[in-house]
Design a protein around this motif. Structure first.
Motif, PDB file in Angstrom:
ATOM      1  N   ASP A  32      -6.556-139.433  19.499  1.00  0.00           N
ATOM      2  CA  ASP A  32      -5.309-138.669  19.453  1.00  0.00           C
ATOM      3  C   ASP A  32      -5.080-138.086  18.055  1.00  0.00           C
ATOM      4  O   ASP A  32      -4.617-136.957  17.912  1.00  0.00           O
ATOM      5  CB  ASP A  32      -4.111-139.492  19.922  1.00  0.00           C
ATOM      6  N   PHE A  33      -5.461-138.831  17.026  1.00  0.00           N
ATOM      7  CA  PHE A  33      -5.355-138.346  15.650  1.00  0.00           C
ATOM      8  C   PHE A  33      -6.349-137.214  15.393  1.00  0.00           C
ATOM      9  O   PHE A  33      -5.991-136.188  14.821  1.00  0.00           O
ATOM     10  CB  PHE A  33      -5.590-139.498  14.666  1.00  0.00           C
ATOM     11  N   ILE A  34      -7.591-137.385  15.810  1.00  0.00           N
ATOM     12  CA  ILE A  34      -8.618-136.366  15.583  1.00  0.00           C
ATOM     13  C   ILE A  34      -8.214-135.032  16.199  1.00  0.00           C
ATOM     14  O   ILE A  34      -8.366-133.975  15.573  1.00  0.00           O
ATOM     15  CB  ILE A  34      -9.988-136.834  16.124  1.00  0.00           C
ATOM     16  N   THR A  35      -7.679-135.080  17.402  1.00  0.00           N
ATOM     17  CA  THR A  35      -7.253-133.864  18.097  1.00  0.00           C
ATOM     18  C   THR A  35      -6.249-133.074  17.254  1.00  0.00           C
ATOM     19  O   THR A  35      -6.360-131.850  17.127  1.00  0.00           O
ATOM     20  CB  THR A  35      -6.640-134.206  19.461  1.00  0.00           C
ATOM     21  N   ILE A  36      -5.299-133.758  16.672  1.00  0.00           N
ATOM     22  CA  ILE A  36      -4.283-133.105  15.833  1.00  0.00           C
ATOM     23  C   ILE A  36      -4.863-132.722  14.473  1.00  0.00           C
ATOM     24  O   ILE A  36      -4.686-131.603  13.988  1.00  0.00           O
ATOM     25  CB  ILE A  36      -3.063-134.029  15.643  1.00  0.00           C
ATOM     26  N   ALA A  37      -5.556-133.661  13.831  1.00  0.00           N
ATOM     27  CA  ALA A  37      -6.032-133.462  12.461  1.00  0.00           C
ATOM     28  C   ALA A  37      -7.040-132.320  12.340  1.00  0.00           C
ATOM     29  O   ALA A  37      -7.058-131.626  11.320  1.00  0.00           O
ATOM     30  CB  ALA A  37      -6.632-134.752  11.921  1.00  0.00           C
ATOM     31  N   LYS A  38      -7.869-132.119  13.354  1.00  0.00           N
ATOM     32  CA  LYS A  38      -8.855-131.040  13.289  1.00  0.00           C
ATOM     33  C   LYS A  38      -8.176-129.691  13.094  1.00  0.00           C
ATOM     34  O   LYS A  38      -8.669-128.841  12.362  1.00  0.00           O
ATOM     35  CB  LYS A  38      -9.702-131.020  14.562  1.00  0.00           C
ATOM     36  N   GLN A  39      -7.043-129.505  13.722  1.00  0.00           N
ATOM     37  CA  GLN A  39      -6.338-128.223  13.647  1.00  0.00           C
ATOM     38  C   GLN A  39      -5.277-128.167  12.566  1.00  0.00           C
ATOM     39  O   GLN A  39      -5.012-127.105  12.018  1.00  0.00           O
ATOM     40  CB  GLN A  39      -5.662-127.925  14.983  1.00  0.00           C
ATOM     41  N   TYR A  40      -4.660-129.313  12.273  1.00  0.00           N
ATOM     42  CA  TYR A  40      -3.455-129.296  11.442  1.00  0.00           C
ATOM     43  C   TYR A  40      -3.537-130.126  10.163  1.00  0.00           C
ATOM     44  O   TYR A  40      -2.504-130.394   9.546  1.00  0.00           O
ATOM     45  CB  TYR A  40      -2.252-129.768  12.268  1.00  0.00           C
ATOM     46  N   HIS A  41      -4.742-130.524   9.724  1.00  0.00           N
ATOM     47  CA  HIS A  41      -4.812-131.318   8.500  1.00  0.00           C
ATOM     48  C   HIS A  41      -4.171-130.541   7.349  1.00  0.00           C
ATOM     49  O   HIS A  41      -4.249-129.321   7.277  1.00  0.00           O
ATOM     50  CB  HIS A  41      -6.254-131.751   8.190  1.00  0.00           C
ATOM     51  N   GLY A  42      -3.475-131.281   6.486  1.00  0.00           N
ATOM     52  CA  GLY A  42      -2.762-130.662   5.370  1.00  0.00           C
ATOM     53  C   GLY A  42      -1.398-130.104   5.732  1.00  0.00           C
ATOM     54  O   GLY A  42      -0.675-129.631   4.860  1.00  0.00           O
ATOM     55  N   ALA A  43      -1.016-130.175   6.997  1.00  0.00           N
ATOM     56  CA  ALA A  43       0.238-129.566   7.455  1.00  0.00           C
ATOM     57  C   ALA A  43       1.422-130.528   7.352  1.00  0.00           C
ATOM     58  O   ALA A  43       1.255-131.738   7.244  1.00  0.00           O
ATOM     59  CB  ALA A  43       0.090-129.085   8.900  1.00  0.00           C
ATOM     60  N   ASN A  44       2.602-129.936   7.450  1.00  0.00           N
ATOM     61  CA  ASN A  44       3.856-130.677   7.431  1.00  0.00           C
ATOM     62  C   ASN A  44       4.423-130.705   8.842  1.00  0.00           C
ATOM     63  O   ASN A  44       4.642-129.639   9.423  1.00  0.00           O
ATOM     64  CB  ASN A  44       4.867-129.998   6.499  1.00  0.00           C
ATOM     65  N   PRO A  45       4.683-131.901   9.396  1.00  0.00           N
ATOM     66  CA  PRO A  45       5.256-131.956  10.743  1.00  0.00           C
ATOM     67  C   PRO A  45       6.769-131.716  10.721  1.00  0.00           C
ATOM     68  O   PRO A  45       7.458-132.082   9.774  1.00  0.00           O
ATOM     69  CB  PRO A  45       4.951-133.387  11.192  1.00  0.00           C
ATOM     70  N   ASP A  46       7.257-131.097  11.755  1.00  0.00           N
ATOM     71  CA  ASP A  46       8.692-130.920  11.942  1.00  0.00           C
ATOM     72  C   ASP A  46       8.991-131.188  13.412  1.00  0.00           C
ATOM     73  O   ASP A  46       8.456-130.472  14.268  1.00  0.00           O
ATOM     74  CB  ASP A  46       9.113-129.498  11.569  1.00  0.00           C
ATOM     75  N   PRO A  47       9.764-132.233  13.715  1.00  0.00           N
ATOM     76  CA  PRO A  47      10.510-133.139  12.850  1.00  0.00           C
ATOM     77  C   PRO A  47       9.592-134.100  12.093  1.00  0.00           C
ATOM     78  O   PRO A  47       8.423-134.243  12.424  1.00  0.00           O
ATOM     79  CB  PRO A  47      11.423-133.892  13.818  1.00  0.00           C
ATOM     80  N   TYR A  60       9.704-140.921   5.992  1.00  0.00           N
ATOM     81  CA  TYR A  60       9.435-139.495   6.153  1.00  0.00           C
ATOM     82  C   TYR A  60       7.931-139.244   6.206  1.00  0.00           C
ATOM     83  O   TYR A  60       7.191-139.715   5.356  1.00  0.00           O
ATOM     84  CB  TYR A  60      10.038-138.705   4.980  1.00  0.00           C
ATOM     85  N   PHE A  61       7.514-138.497   7.195  1.00  0.00           N
ATOM     86  CA  PHE A  61       6.118-138.085   7.349  1.00  0.00           C
ATOM     87  C   PHE A  61       6.074-136.643   6.861  1.00  0.00           C
ATOM     88  O   PHE A  61       6.222-135.707   7.626  1.00  0.00           O
ATOM     89  CB  PHE A  61       5.731-138.211   8.812  1.00  0.00           C
ATOM     90  N   ASP A  62       5.907-136.476   5.552  1.00  0.00           N
ATOM     91  CA  ASP A  62       5.982-135.146   4.975  1.00  0.00           C
ATOM     92  C   ASP A  62       4.708-134.337   5.144  1.00  0.00           C
ATOM     93  O   ASP A  62       4.760-133.120   5.190  1.00  0.00           O
ATOM     94  CB  ASP A  62       6.296-135.231   3.473  1.00  0.00           C
ATOM     95  N   ARG A  63       3.565-135.023   5.210  1.00  0.00           N
ATOM     96  CA  ARG A  63       2.316-134.258   5.204  1.00  0.00           C
ATOM     97  C   ARG A  63       1.171-135.046   5.818  1.00  0.00           C
ATOM     98  O   ARG A  63       0.996-136.228   5.533  1.00  0.00           O
ATOM     99  CB  ARG A  63       1.983-133.922   3.760  1.00  0.00           C
TER     100      ARG A  63
END
Length: 142
Positions: A32-47, A60-63
Motif C-alpha cells: 500500500d505504501f509502494i503504490t502511493i510512494a512511487k507516484q507521490y514521494h516528496g509530496a505533502n498530503p492534505d489532510p 502532523y504528516f507534513d511530507r
C-alpha cells in the motif's frame, strides 16, 4: 485514500529504486505504501493531521520522504542514519516527517511483512504508536 490530495510530488520513481533501498535495508515496504510512494514521494498530503497516544495528542504528516538519494531528507539517508545511530530504536524505517523533524516510521520489530506505523519524537527519543498499517494511517488523517 482517494480523499487525500498529494501536493508537489517529485517525478515518479521506478521499482528498481525502491527494490535497491529495500535490499540495502533488508526490508520489504508494504504494498500500500509502494503504490502511493512511487507516484507521490516528496509530496505533502492534505489532510495531514492525525491523533496518537490514545487520541490525546495531535501529530502532523507534513511530507512523504523522497526516494531521490540526492535529497537530504530521503528514505535512503534517513533510514541508514537511523540504523547507525545507537540512540534510535532498531528496525524502524522512516517514510514521512513533520515540520519539526519528527519522523513517521514503519516499525518492523513485530512483523517483517506487515509493519505498524509509529511516530518518532526526536527531541524525546520516544516512539508513539499511530496505526496498524500505512492505509490505516491515511484513513485517520483529517
Amino acid at each position: 485514500m482517494e480523499r487525500i490530495t498529494w501536493e508537489d510530488p517529485e517525478d515518479p520513481v521506478d521499482d528498481g529504486v525502491i527494490e535497491e533501498i529495500e535490499n540495502k535495508l533488508g526490508i520489504r515496504f508494504p504494498l500500500d505504501f509502494i503504490t502511493i510512494a512511487k507516484q507521490y514521494h516528496g509530496a505533502n498530503p492534505d489532510p495531514s493531521i492525525f491523533n496518537y497516544g490514545d487520541e490525546r495528542y495531535r501529530g502532523y504528516f507534513d511530507r512523504l520522504l523522497s526516494f531521490n538519494p540526492k535529497e537530504y531528507e530521503s528514505v535512503q539517508r534517513l533510514s541508514l542514519d537511523f540504523a547507525e545511530d545507537e540512540d534510535t530504536p532498531a528496525n524502524m524505517v522512516p517514510f514521512g516527517m513533520d515540520a519539526a523533524g519528527n519522523l513517521l516510521c514503519f516499525d518492523y520489530r513485530t512483523s517483517k511483512s506487515q509493519p505498524s506505523v509509529v511516530y518518532w519524537l526526536h527531541e524525546k527519543n520516544k516512539l508513539a504508536f499511530i496505526s496498524e498499517s500505512f492505509t490505516r494511517l491515511l484513513g485517520r488523517l483529517y
